[in-house]
Design a protein around this motif. Structure first.
Motif, mmCIF file in Angstrom:
data_model
loop_
_atom_site.group_PDB
_atom_site.id
_atom_site.type_symbol
_atom_site.label_atom_id
_atom_site.label_comp_id
_atom_site.label_asym_id
_atom_site.label_seq_id
_atom_site.Cartn_x
_atom_site.Cartn_y
_atom_site.Cartn_z
ATOM 1 N N ILE A 242 0.979 -1.176 0.109
ATOM 2 C CA ILE A 242 -0.002 -0.071 0.070
ATOM 3 C C ILE A 242 0.855 0.884 0.149
ATOM 4 C CG2 ILE A 242 -1.737 1.084 1.237
ATOM 5 C CD1 ILE A 242 -2.752 -1.322 2.352
ATOM 6 N N ALA A 243 0.712 2.131 -0.735
ATOM 7 C CA ALA A 243 1.400 3.444 -0.886
ATOM 8 C C ALA A 243 0.374 4.466 -0.722
ATOM 9 C CB ALA A 243 1.730 3.678 -2.335
ATOM 10 N N THR A 244 0.710 5.380 0.176
ATOM 11 C CA THR A 244 -0.146 6.575 0.690
ATOM 12 C C THR A 244 0.186 8.105 0.072
ATOM 13 O OG1 THR A 244 0.854 7.110 2.671
ATOM 14 C CG2 THR A 244 -0.672 5.378 2.743
ATOM 15 N N ALA A 245 -0.722 8.683 -0.052
ATOM 16 C CA ALA A 245 -0.659 10.215 -0.230
ATOM 17 C C ALA A 245 -1.497 10.810 0.638
ATOM 18 C CB ALA A 245 -0.587 10.438 -1.979
ATOM 19 N N GLY A 246 -0.989 11.964 1.076
ATOM 20 C CA GLY A 246 -2.168 12.845 2.091
ATOM 21 C C GLY A 246 -1.494 12.692 3.499
ATOM 22 N N LEU A 247 -2.430 13.034 4.528
ATOM 23 C CA LEU A 247 -1.853 12.920 5.924
ATOM 24 C C LEU A 247 -1.205 11.503 6.127
ATOM 25 C CD1 LEU A 247 -4.887 14.852 7.488
ATOM 26 C CD2 LEU A 247 -2.758 15.719 6.851
ATOM 27 N N THR A 248 0.075 11.417 6.407
ATOM 28 C CA THR A 248 0.549 10.106 6.599
ATOM 29 C C THR A 248 0.183 9.230 7.606
ATOM 30 O OG1 THR A 248 2.582 11.267 6.083
ATOM 31 C CG2 THR A 248 3.007 9.022 6.370
ATOM 32 N N ALA A 249 -0.203 10.094 8.855
ATOM 33 C CA ALA A 249 -0.735 9.416 10.069
ATOM 34 C C ALA A 249 -2.114 8.812 9.792
ATOM 35 C CB ALA A 249 -0.832 10.434 11.200
ATOM 36 N N ILE B 255 -14.914 0.372 2.660
ATOM 37 C CA ILE B 255 -16.088 0.507 3.517
ATOM 38 C C ILE B 255 -15.496 1.198 4.809
ATOM 39 C CG2 ILE B 255 -17.840 -0.919 5.132
ATOM 40 C CD1 ILE B 255 -18.177 -2.898 2.594
ATOM 41 N N TYR B 256 -14.590 0.699 5.531
ATOM 42 C CA TYR B 256 -13.846 1.416 6.402
ATOM 43 C C TYR B 256 -13.798 2.862 6.304
ATOM 44 C CZ TYR B 256 -10.440 1.883 10.375
ATOM 45 O OH TYR B 256 -9.892 2.442 11.513
ATOM 46 N N VAL B 257 -13.148 3.172 4.965
ATOM 47 C CA VAL B 257 -12.990 4.791 4.805
ATOM 48 C C VAL B 257 -14.238 5.301 4.901
ATOM 49 C CG1 VAL B 257 -12.221 6.412 3.087
ATOM 50 C CG2 VAL B 257 -10.791 4.251 3.837
ATOM 51 N N GLN B 258 -15.168 4.554 4.207
ATOM 52 C CA GLN B 258 -16.554 5.288 4.149
ATOM 53 C C GLN B 258 -17.327 5.524 5.454
ATOM 54 O OE1 GLN B 258 -20.242 4.484 3.485
ATOM 55 N NE2 GLN B 258 -20.300 6.622 2.842
ATOM 56 N N VAL B 259 -17.046 4.685 6.341
ATOM 57 C CA VAL B 259 -17.675 4.675 7.770
ATOM 58 C C VAL B 259 -17.529 6.305 8.391
ATOM 59 C CG1 VAL B 259 -17.797 3.912 10.081
ATOM 60 C CG2 VAL B 259 -18.068 2.478 8.199
ATOM 61 N N PHE B 260 -16.073 6.566 7.929
ATOM 62 C CA PHE B 260 -15.561 7.804 8.722
ATOM 63 C C PHE B 260 -16.229 9.173 7.929
ATOM 64 C CE2 PHE B 260 -12.449 6.809 11.793
ATOM 65 C CZ PHE B 260 -12.521 5.532 11.411
ATOM 66 N N THR B 261 -17.029 8.866 6.677
ATOM 67 C CA THR B 261 -17.588 10.208 5.990
ATOM 68 C C THR B 261 -19.211 10.001 6.466
ATOM 69 O OG1 THR B 261 -18.238 8.960 4.154
ATOM 70 C CG2 THR B 261 -16.086 9.869 4.305
ATOM 71 N N LEU B 262 -19.577 9.281 7.378
ATOM 72 C CA LEU B 262 -20.894 8.964 7.675
ATOM 73 C C LEU B 262 -21.437 9.747 8.827
ATOM 74 C CD1 LEU B 262 -21.973 5.393 6.967
ATOM 75 C CD2 LEU B 262 -22.520 7.663 5.473
ATOM 76 N N TYR B 263 -20.536 10.210 9.961
ATOM 77 C CA TYR B 263 -20.808 10.719 11.146
ATOM 78 C C TYR B 263 -20.472 12.055 11.438
ATOM 79 C CZ TYR B 263 -22.247 5.752 11.818
ATOM 80 O OH TYR B 263 -22.623 4.696 11.504
ATOM 81 N N ASN B 264 -20.925 12.986 12.312
ATOM 82 C CA ASN B 264 -20.684 14.355 12.506
ATOM 83 C C ASN B 264 -19.544 14.222 13.876
ATOM 84 O OD1 ASN B 264 -21.999 14.061 15.116
ATOM 85 N ND2 ASN B 264 -23.603 15.995 14.522
ATOM 86 N N TYR B 265 -19.075 13.140 14.257
ATOM 87 C CA TYR B 265 -18.336 13.371 15.232
ATOM 88 C C TYR B 265 -16.772 12.759 14.923
ATOM 89 C CZ TYR B 265 -20.284 8.912 16.196
ATOM 90 O OH TYR B 265 -20.872 7.294 15.981
ATOM 91 N N ILE B 266 -16.622 12.296 13.770
ATOM 92 C CA ILE B 266 -15.403 11.929 13.386
ATOM 93 C C ILE B 266 -15.210 12.533 12.056
ATOM 94 C CG2 ILE B 266 -14.751 9.758 14.516
ATOM 95 C CD1 ILE B 266 -16.691 8.157 12.775
ATOM 96 N N ARG B 267 -14.259 12.901 11.602
ATOM 97 C CA ARG B 267 -13.723 13.463 10.291
ATOM 98 C C ARG B 267 -13.425 12.434 9.297
ATOM 99 N NH1 ARG B 267 -8.510 13.214 9.118
ATOM 100 N NH2 ARG B 267 -7.080 13.316 10.956
ATOM 101 N N PRO B 268 -13.339 12.597 7.958
ATOM 102 C CA PRO B 268 -12.954 11.588 6.822
ATOM 103 C C PRO B 268 -11.550 11.536 7.029
ATOM 104 C CG PRO B 268 -14.537 13.304 6.188
ATOM 105 C CD PRO B 268 -14.164 13.702 7.496
ATOM 106 N N PHE B 269 -11.042 10.512 6.452
ATOM 107 C CA PHE B 269 -9.704 10.244 6.327
ATOM 108 C C PHE B 269 -9.048 11.375 5.323
ATOM 109 C CE2 PHE B 269 -8.496 6.887 9.075
ATOM 110 C CZ PHE B 269 -9.593 6.079 9.020
ATOM 111 N N GLY B 270 -7.896 11.984 5.687
ATOM 112 C CA GLY B 270 -7.237 13.005 4.532
ATOM 113 C C GLY B 270 -6.237 12.282 3.749
ATOM 114 N N CYS B 271 -6.560 11.077 3.394
ATOM 115 C CA CYS B 271 -5.223 10.485 2.475
ATOM 116 C C CYS B 271 -6.042 9.605 1.443
ATOM 117 C CB CYS B 271 -4.508 9.660 3.469
ATOM 118 S SG CYS B 271 -5.202 8.127 3.932
#
Lengths: 245, 249
Positions: B76-83, B118-134
């Motif tokens: 897996i190679a990433t771009a965006g917020l590394t964390a 699906i894991y990434v998508q779950v973080f775009t569904l609620y108002n108390y967590i932010r989406p992944f920036g990567c």
């Protein structure tokens, strides 16, 4: 019209006029995807056609799909925000399998549609969740009721259809289908497919190539859900083109 | 359509009046701020290349990794917020382990991709967590099925690619990639081509500091295992790129 401080547009609470703006915006988000889907229910078949838009030639076309198998005999076509699709499919599969495990027979399409409708409604009531920006079309051949075609929308409203059009060109497609279904509503398999595809072509004013659409057909003879291959689609498109002359 | 979503851009649970979710679009911008990563699906494997800007001469080379292994057979190679990327990779490793415990077989790449999506998508569904920036590129090589490359964006859309670029120089890189004949290219050639795109097309020597190339591959040569490209090959590739430049002058 008085303003409540603007939150009625931000979370799913009522506006002073009694509207749920966030749910309405979810409907707009479906149209934003720029895809139109048409489904037609014949006397012993259901055909669902959707546009397949591959925006970049570096993308592997087989990974871009809006048609999903829920059970062996129930299919689902999703129109709208691609990112919401997988989660809804997983939920539908889970509901279907749980039903079959509990009761020992395949979930009726109407009941599956009700369940997903109720789940969609919940998302319009909780402030911490947003509705899925998807038009969920469920179809299949039911053992008791025969061919079934249902649609569920972000508001949680779900209903069965003889023919439906959803997505960007919903209005035009629906008008076109209404005229045809009024004339004849018990269609043979061949007529069902042709009505679905030719309506889509007319509404979008294009002649499709086989890789620009996804076609799924289930019949009482062949109730297993499948998406037609490019060659099969090409045959059908050629037949439609010949008939129009 | 205006890019400013004032008022509608606070939570991922808010649709704008034209049906957009601005928090997810802003997450995409976080990816666009990061340096470029390229993935190529070649004849005999998948190669990743990442342009790593050297922020300070005190940093030890190779310690700020942006490629990760999941199991032995997936990279897996990433771009965006590394964390953020590391969190998703952690989840991927857990998924791979669970799959292996359950089925006694290594997780196929398309299954892993769907689960991560699906894991990434779950973080775009609620108002108390932010989406992944990567954004992530996931690659694997199988003897039977051949090489596969998938890309997951912050809005969770996962598509298969023949060649993919994410990050700041994505547009220019994609233009160069579409000129390549990927189905005939070997991984060794891909290493050179990626180096060329990252050094010449994407990296702006006048604006940015020096860069380091981080490359990894999963191919026939590595017997389907995800490994870093040997340093020697990278150095040869960089030499080759410099040679090309001199030819053109």
């Amino acid at each position: 019209m008085s303003s409540t401080g603007g939150y009625d547009r931000h979370i799913t609470i009522f506006s002073p006029e009694g509207r749920l703006y966030q749910v309405e915006y979810a409907f707009k988000a479906i149209r934003l995807a720029g895809v139109t889907t048409i489904g037609v229910r014949g006397s012993d078949s259901v055909c669902v056609v959707t546009q397949k838009k591959v925006t970049d030639k570096l993308i592997v076309p087989s990974t871009v799909t809006s048609m999903f198998r829920i059970t062996n005999t129930i299919g689902c076509c999703l129109t709208g925000r691609r990112s919401d699709m997988l989660l809804i499919v997983q939920r539908l599969r889970h509901v279907a399998q749980e039903f079959e495990f509990k009761y020992g027979f395949v979930i009726p399409v109407s009941y599956l549609s009700q369940r997903i409708g109720d789940l969609s409604q919940l998302r319009t009531q909780y402030a911490f969740q947003r509705p899925a920006a998807l038009s969920i079309v469920l179809f299949g051949i039911d053992e008791e009721y025969g061919p079934q075609l249902f649609r569920c929308d972000p508001a949680g409203y779900q209903v069965g259809y003889k023919a439906l059009c959803t997505g960007q060109k919903e209005q035009e497609g629906t008008n076109s289908l209404e005229k045809k279904i009024k004339q004849k509503s018990d269609l043979t398999t061949k007529e069902t497919i042709e009505l679905a595809i030719s309506t889509l072509q007319r509404v979008l004013n294009t002649d499709f190539k086989p890789d620009e659409i996804e076609v799924s057909l289930v019949t009482t003879e062949n109730p297993k859900f499948k998406v037609l291959q490019d060659l099969e689609v090409e045959e059908i498109l050629n037949e439609i083109a010949e008939n129009e002359f | 359509m205006s890019g400013i979503g004032t008022g509608y851009d606070l939570y991922p649970t808010t649709f704008s009046p034209d049906g957009r979710i601005f928090q997810v679009e802003y997450a995409h911008k976080a990816v666009e701020n990061s340096s470029t990563a390229i993935g190529l699906c070649c004849k005999d494997g998948v190669v990743f290349g990442i342009e790593k800007i050297i922020l300070s001469k005190m940093l030890v080379e190779g310690t700020n990794r942006r490629v990760f292994s999941v199991g032995e057979h997936i990279g897996i190679a990433t771009a965006g917020l590394t964390a953020d990327g590391r969190r998703i990779v952690q989840n991927a490793r857990q998924e791979a382990k669970n799959y292996e415990n359950f089925t006694s077989d290594i997780i196929p790449i398309h299954v892993l991709t769907e689960r991560l999506s699906i894991y990434v998508q779950v973080f775009t569904l609620y108002n108390y967590i932010r989406p992944f920036g990567c954004s992530l590129m996931i690659g694997s090589y199988d003897e039977e099925k051949g090489p596969s490359l998938y890309c997951i964006e912050p809005d969770s859309v996962a598509l298969g690619f023949y060649g993919c670029a994410i990050g700041k120089g994505k547009q220019e890189a994609k233009t160069e990639i579409s000129k390549l004949k990927l189905s005939e290219m070997t991984c060794k050639d891909a290493v050179k081509e990626i180096a060329k795109i990252l050094i010449k097309t994407v990296h702006d020597e006048t604006k940015e500091k020096e860069m380091e190339l981080e490359m990894s591959w999963i191919c026939k040569e590595t017997k389907g295992k995800h490994k870093l490209v040997p340093k020697k090959l990278i150095e040869e590739a960089v030499e080759w790129v410099k040679g090309q430049e001199n030819e053109e002058d």
